[in-house]
Design an enzyme around this catalytic site. Structure first.
Site, PDB file in Angstrom:
ATOM      1  CB  SER A  48      -0.889  -0.011   1.242  1.00  0.00           C
ATOM      2  OG  SER A  48      -0.122   0.124   2.416  1.00  0.00           O
ATOM      3  CG  HIS A  91      -0.801  -5.620   4.115  1.00  0.00           C
ATOM      4  ND1 HIS A  91      -0.363  -4.901   5.197  1.00  0.00           N
ATOM      5  CD2 HIS A  91      -0.284  -5.006   3.025  1.00  0.00           C
ATOM      6  CE1 HIS A  91       0.378  -3.884   4.782  1.00  0.00           C
ATOM      7  NE2 HIS A  91       0.428  -3.919   3.467  1.00  0.00           N
ATOM      8  CD  GLU A 147      -0.467  -2.235   8.894  1.00  0.00           C
ATOM      9  OE1 GLU A 147       0.043  -1.828   9.953  1.00  0.00           O
ATOM     10  OE2 GLU A 147       0.001  -2.005   7.770  1.00  0.00           O
ATOM     11  CD  GLU A 174       2.432  -5.401   7.686  1.00  0.00           C
ATOM     12  OE1 GLU A 174       1.938  -5.127   8.792  1.00  0.00           O
ATOM     13  OE2 GLU A 174       2.817  -4.542   6.877  1.00  0.00           O
ATOM     14  CG  ASP A 186      -1.958   1.579   8.371  1.00  0.00           C
ATOM     15  OD1 ASP A 186      -2.628   2.555   7.945  1.00  0.00           O
ATOM     16  OD2 ASP A 186      -0.919   1.167   7.812  1.00  0.00           O
ATOM     17  CD  GLU A 208       0.258   3.579   9.699  1.00  0.00           C
ATOM     18  OE1 GLU A 208       0.520   2.941  10.746  1.00  0.00           O
ATOM     19  OE2 GLU A 208       0.726   3.268   8.592  1.00  0.00           O
ATOM     20  CG  ASP A 227       2.461   4.879   6.066  1.00  0.00           C
ATOM     21  OD1 ASP A 227       3.547   5.205   5.563  1.00  0.00           O
ATOM     22  OD2 ASP A 227       1.965   3.753   5.868  1.00  0.00           O
ATOM     23  CE  LYS A 248       5.497   2.148   6.069  1.00  0.00           C
ATOM     24  NZ  LYS A 248       4.295   2.287   5.198  1.00  0.00           N
ATOM     25  CG  HIS A 277       7.107  -3.772   9.199  1.00  0.00           C
ATOM     26  ND1 HIS A 277       6.568  -5.040   9.236  1.00  0.00           N
ATOM     27  CD2 HIS A 277       6.041  -2.920   9.349  1.00  0.00           C
ATOM     28  CE1 HIS A 277       5.254  -4.966   9.399  1.00  0.00           C
ATOM     29  NE2 HIS A 277       4.915  -3.706   9.470  1.00  0.00           N
ATOM     30  CE  LYS A 295       2.809  -0.049  10.319  1.00  0.00           C
ATOM     31  NZ  LYS A 295       1.596   0.347   9.574  1.00  0.00           N
TER      32      LYS A 295
END
Ligand code: 2PG
Ligand code: MG
Length: 438
Positions: free
Chosen positions: A52, A165, A174, A217, A253, A296, A323, A348, A376, A399
């Site tokens: 994403s 994901h 998430e 993840e 998230d 997030e 993010d 990141k 990550h 995270k």
């Protein structure tokens, strides 16, 4: 030590730079770079990859027209590093990170690092820093943060995967647990694992065997449709593990760009189409009903205004994390700060491309009292340097997925070792890293 010998210490000079193609946790090719100094320090790092991804991230260079690896190869990026980048860096002082990163940016010559590739550049930039640390004989977190590098982060552990994901219908990407009400990182990790086991048992019992398959993840990807279903499952798992919200909170998230319809200007979530105002009310309701401490990317990554509106309305109760909004970009972060958009940033290194710019983003955020979360990517490689960055830069939060699957656990396990190394010098943030105690 005098300044003169510092410059003459040739041990730190870059002796070699070597790139190669390896694969990441999704089986996609990625670039790994090794840097060696004249003093035999070695640094090695590989670029992770997002699913994403934000529109404004540094460019991920792939060989689209090459059939190998279905057009996902990074052979060109590898070649560029082995030839051009190596030639530019050999002989430079590996300790001069900002100079080296500037050189990489100039060599690339594009605003989004698209010529050499953000993936090639981040692997090189990080490998240089790791090589310098190794030449000093210092653990990476010490090289980054010196004596101030003694704050272990609270982990945000993604244990239910949705969005891009996972193969389920959850719009939110998430669902994380936040074991913040403990005294140490090792306790937080233990509590996180205990909740993870209980969640597995609960999902199996309630939704059947298929529900314990995992997403990118390492979190479970149960066949759920609604946000509340996932939140209820987390609450149950936390309870069954013997905890409550004073020990384990929840973070989300949304990665909302992935369920935003740019034409109709609506968000498709839980079988509904919501306007941004309706979505904001939905989040407010969730924050009231569940021990949520962080959300997030609640909205589309272009809409700074609605992030600012949400921050005004509930920013004293919950972290609002940018993010895809900020993409670890100092310029976008400055804009957000000036507008009061969000109150935290996800960090990141591969979104921006160099370690220097990553450090700059963290400094700007910390100066503005924005929280920082080292993160990550969903496509990861079995490297642990971001664990050291979290401690070295005192981000207080990290995270890095579920406490399962090697490319995630390598980061958690590194933090255990760092905690052990620091011993009584190590600190763990209090719950107040979040705006309120749930
Ligand atoms: C995110 C990340 C990591 P991706 O959105 O925060 O969890 O996902 O790497 O796919 O962008
Ligand atoms: Mg995100």
């Amino acid at each position: 030590m005098a300044v003169f010998p510092y410059e003459l210490d040739f041990n730190f000079r870059i002796f070699g730079v070597k790139a190669r193609q390896i694969i990441d946790s999704r089986g996609n090719p990625t670039i790994e770079v090794e840097v060696v100094t004249e003093g035999y320090g070695v640094g090695i790092f590989a670029a992770p990859a997002g699913a994403s991804r934000g529109m404004y991230e540094a460019w991920e260079k792939r060989d689209k027209d090459d059939k190998r690896f279905a057009g996902k190869g990074v052979y060109t990026a590898v070649k560029l590093v082995n030839e051009e980048v190596a030639q530019a860096l050999v002989g430079m002082d590996s300790r001069k990170q900002f100079e080296i990163d500037k050189r990489l940016i100039e060599l690339d010559g594009t605003p989004n690092k698209s010529r050499i590739g953000g993936n090639a550049i981040v692997a090189t930039s990080m490998a240089v820093a790791l090589a310098a640390a190794d030449t000093y004989g210092l653990p990476f977190f010490k090289y980054i943060g010196g004596l101030r590098a003694n704050l272990l982060p609270v982990p945000l552990m993604n244990i239910i995967n949705g969005g891009k994901h996972a193969g389920n219908e959850l719009a939110i990407q998430e669902f994380m647990i936040v074991p913040a009400g403990v005294d140490s990182f090792s306790d937080a990790l233990r509590v996180g694992c205990e909740v993870y086991y209980e969640l597995k048992a609960f999902l199996k019992e309630t939704y059947g065997l298929n529900a314990i398959n995992v997403g990118d993840e390492g979190g479970f990807a149960p066949p759920m449709k609604k946000t509340e279903e996932a939140l209820e499952a987390l609450v149950k798992a936390i309870e069954k593990a013997g905890y409550d919200s004073s020990t384990v909170a929840i973070a989300l998230d949304a990665a909302a760009s992935s369920f935003y319809d740019t034409e109709k200007k609506v968000y498709r979530i839980d079988g509904k189409e919501l306007t941004k105002e309706e979505l904001l009310s939905f989040y407010e309701e969730l924050v009231e009903r569940y021990p949520i401490v962080s959300i997030e990317d609640p909205f589309f990554e272009e809409d700074f205004e609605i992030f600012a509106e949400m921050t005004r309305r509930i920013g004293t109760k919950v972290l609002i994390v940018g993010d895809d909004l900020f993409v670890t970009n100092p310029e976008r972060l400055r804009k957000g700060i000036s507008m009061g958009a969000a109150n935290a940033i996800l960090v990141k290194p591969n979104q921006i491309g160099t370690l220097s710019e990553t450090i700059e983003a963290v400094s700007i955020a910390q100066d503005a009292n924005y929280r920082t979360i080292i993160s990550h990517r969903s496509g990861e490689v079995e490297y642990d340097a971001i664990a050291d960055l979290a401690v070295g830069l005192r981000t207080g939060l990290i995270k890095t997925g579920a406490p399962a699957r090697g490319e995630r656990t390598i980061k958690y396990n590194r933090l255990l070792r760092i905690e052990e190394m620091l011993g009584s010098e190590s600190h763990f943030p209090e719950f107040k890293v979040f705006p309120r105690k749930p």
